[in-house]
Enzyme design. Structure first.
Site, PDB file in Angstrom:
ATOM      1  N   GLU A 159       0.761  -1.171   0.089  1.00 25.99           N
ATOM      2  CA  GLU A 159       0.051  -0.037   0.054  1.00 25.99           C
ATOM      3  C   GLU A 159       0.969   1.329  -0.053  1.00 25.99           C
ATOM      4  O   GLU A 159       1.794   1.546   1.016  1.00 25.99           O
ATOM      5  CB  GLU A 159      -1.061  -0.038   1.177  1.00 25.99           C
ATOM      6  N   ASN A 215     -14.762   8.073   2.324  1.00 24.67           N
ATOM      7  CA  ASN A 215     -15.800   8.310   1.864  1.00 24.67           C
ATOM      8  C   ASN A 215     -17.029   8.709   2.651  1.00 24.67           C
ATOM      9  O   ASN A 215     -16.791   8.639   3.903  1.00 24.67           O
ATOM     10  CB  ASN A 215     -16.330   7.252   0.517  1.00 24.67           C
ATOM     11  N   HIS A 264     -16.588   8.454  -8.319  1.00 31.35           N
ATOM     12  CA  HIS A 264     -17.131   6.852  -8.478  1.00 31.35           C
ATOM     13  C   HIS A 264     -16.298   6.644 -10.008  1.00 31.35           C
ATOM     14  O   HIS A 264     -16.899   5.917 -10.658  1.00 31.35           O
ATOM     15  CB  HIS A 264     -18.383   6.847  -8.635  1.00 31.35           C
ATOM     16  N   ALA A 277     -12.518  -1.260  -9.198  1.00 30.92           N
ATOM     17  CA  ALA A 277     -13.412  -0.814  -9.908  1.00 30.92           C
ATOM     18  C   ALA A 277     -12.960  -0.527 -11.372  1.00 30.92           C
ATOM     19  O   ALA A 277     -13.962  -0.424 -12.399  1.00 30.92           O
ATOM     20  CB  ALA A 277     -13.998   0.358  -9.382  1.00 30.92           C
TER      21      ALA A 277
END
Length: 616
Positions: free
Chosen positions: A47, A105, A552, A585
């Site tokens: 990360e 978020n 998004h 995503a």
């Protein structure tokens, strides 16, 4: 939570793992958790961001906006100038910490639609329709039912416990301190002829609903990916290593022999000015998100050959689809002044009010800081004469028939036309936020959320569920630390602009209908435009001026057949590679309905099962 040491780089020199997962965010930690359920599989998670698991700005749900623009939490990207939006740059906040965007978020849990996911399958992705993904929508979470007080407060609320997730790590719950506007939301839509039709977890439903939040009902803390999938028991697994502050420079890939698939042999990353190469026995899994999974592929030699050559990167796999097909939900926000004496989140400007909210939270987790104070609705296009609706569909058909359209867009637009043709299919989402948003300050999240306008307001927001507009994200340097070039493309397609303008005009109708209108100040200030919108062209201009990213972004490593512009196959493997997968995503072929967090979790859960099956 005790401190989980992710800072140490001891023993990483020339280490080897079965799987290296790039990105410890919403998707990456799901896959890390599920793979290390098998004690014989060794997993390393890299990360780039921080470990802030004990930071109150992540733990306390209502403090999420305080993380924005802070490099300890947020990549804080900006798009390139958007010509179609008067040259504005769009904000690109994105989680840069363990837990990723789920840690910073707004915490809304919104489920995708049956028709939207079925469109994924029609694009050539077997197993990725509603029936293939719905079990995973339930697998990732455990839902706490609404209280009796909530059910009484929200009359007409549709919710059945047997439809919800009951065993998943992410905790999902409702708040305990809703405002009068929230109840009025349900009744106002009912008075407009749209009562709640179904719980959105079932994949359909028109009208308003009370969306839960990713909040643990017992502790009132944020239930993000790291809190849920990287709890103490998982942290204690000897076969899992998580390293923060690890900046991946590239995947080390060897070209396949005799034209065979290329093989990832390791991952090159830097940490604390040292450079490491970790070797990979089985697979490299990209979970760096839509903006950076494609960036890392390009830095590693996977992408459009001409682009890679321009930055001196040798091409291992030539695929011009990498970084293309990017989609986003653009939001348009309208602000309305509330009636005298009515509450608003804007009251938090007063230090005494903010202090009281913090005291309530610290006492027992109650109050506005321990909940997601937003409610939603899914709506079809309404108040549009049949001839104008026909003209709108003809505009879409004209772009499908255009000789210049790419094969990718042609197939996608045909799938989306099916959704738009159905007059009852919701294609917009509306959200009520009981505080002001200042979209004209939209290049800075601190000002956007800063409650800087005098007076007390609520905000209504509209967004298109299934945008036609496409952008891209590409490297603009061979330097791994240089930000990618992000082009959101929002409202680039003229049908999107008209759809959004029509939905925005209808937002004023919500504010003018009882019981909502009685809660707003008669003749009060409006933060978007002084007068109600009645002119379509003016509404288009306003959308162009106000639209922002909803954060998004998806689609830059699309799951589609390669000849259609795809980057990964239906097993999420990068075309032309033997052992590189993408699980975030960026694989969405089409933007799903609603806030994408729930869909990302579901995709990552399914990805973990696919990887396990392929191992056998």
């Amino acid at each position: 939570m005790a401190t989980f040491d992710t800072e140490s780089s001891a023993g990483l020199e020339n280490a080897s793992y079965d799987f290296v997962i790039i990105g410890g965010g919403t998707a990456g930690l799901v896959v890390a958790n599920r793979l290390t359920e098998n004690p014989n599989i060794r997993v390393l998670v890299l990360e780039a961001g921080t470990n802030r698991l004990n930071d109150p700005r992540i733990i306390i749900p209502g403090l999420g906006p305080a993380t924005l623009e802070d490099e300890d939490f947020d990549w804080n990207f900006r798009s390139c100038p958007q010509e179609q939006l008067n040259g504005r740059k769009l904000l690109g906040s994105k989680g840069r910490t363990l837990g990723g965007s789920s840690a910073i978020n707004m915490g809304m849990v919104i489920y995708p639609s049956r028709s939207g996911l079925n469109a994924w399958e029609t694009l050539g992705n077997p197993g990725w329709g509603w029936d293939g993904l719905a079990p995973y929508i339930r697998k990732f979470h455990t839902a706490a039912p609404p209280s009796d007080d909530n059910r009484e407060f929200f009359k007409g609320m549709k919710y059945d416990q047997q439809d919800q997730g009951s065993t998943g790590p992410v905790q999902v719950s409702f708040g305990d301190q809703y405002m009068p506007y929230h109840a009025a939301w349900m009744d106002t839509f009912k008075n407009l002829g749209y009562p709640q039709a179904d719980d959105p977890i079932n994949g359909a439903g028109t009208g308003p609903f009370v969306n839960p939040g990713s909040i643990d009902p017992a502790t009132h803390t944020r239930s993000h990916s790291a809190a849920a999938y990287l709890g103490p028991e998982v942290q204690a697994r000897s076969n899992l290593r998580v390293v923060t502050g690890a900046w991946v420079e590239k995947i080390v890939i060897e070209k396949g022999s005799n034209g065979g698939d290329a093989i990832a042999t390791g991952v090159l990353f830097s940490k604390d000015s040292n450079v490491y190469t970790v070797s990979v026995a089985k697979e490299v899994i990209l979970a760096a998100g839509t903006t950076q999974s494609s960036q890392i592929l390009e830095l590693s030699g996977v992408g459009d050959e001409s682009l890679l050559q321009s930055y001196g990167i040798p091409t291992i796999i030539n695929n011009p689809g990498v970084g293309e097909n990017m989609q986003d939900h653009g939001i348009v926000s309208f602000g309305y002044e509330v009636a005298d004496g009515m509450p608003s989140g804007d009251m938090a400007r007063d230090p005494a009010v903010a202090g009281a909210a913090m005291a309530a939270y610290q006492k027992d987790g109650s109050g506005p800081l321990g909940m997601v104070p937003l409610v939603s609705a899914f709506m079809p296009l309404v108040d549009t004469p049949e001839d104008e609706r026909t003209q709108l569909l003809q505009k879409l058909q004209a772009s499908i028939d255009s000789p210049d359209i790419s094969r990718t867009h042609k197939k996608q637009y045909e799938a989306l036309r099916t959704l738009l043709q159905n007059p009852d299919e919701p294609n917009a989402q509306f959200i009520l936020a009981p505080f002001q948003l200042l979209p004209r300050e939209g290049e800075s999240p601190k000002r956007l959320f800063g409650l800087g306008h005098p007076g007390f307001f609520i905000t209504l927001v509209s967004l298109l569920s299934y945008p036609l507009s496409r952008g891209s994200v590409h490297i603009q340097s061979s330097d791994p630390k240089a930000a990618p070039l992000i082009d959101h493309g929002t409202l680039r397609h003229p049908v999107d602009l008209e759809l959004h303008a029509r939905h925005s005009m209808w937002m004023d109708k919500i504010a003018e209908t009882e019981p909502m209108t009685s809660l707003l100040k008669k003749g009060g200030e409006r933060l978007h435009t002084p007068e109600p919108l009645t002119d379509l062209e003016k509404a288009k201009e306003l959308c162009t001026e106000l639209v922002l990213s909803m954060f998004h972004v998806s689609g830059s490593c699309a799951m589609m057949p390669q000849e259609d512009g795809g980057v990964v196959d239906s097993h999420l493997k990068v075309y032309g590679s033997a052992n590189i997968r993408v699980v975030d995503a960026s694989i969405f072929p089409l933007e799903p309905r609603g806030n994408i967090q729930a869909t990302v979790y579901a995709v990552a859960e399914k990805a973990a099962d696919i990887i396990k099956q392929d191992l056998n």
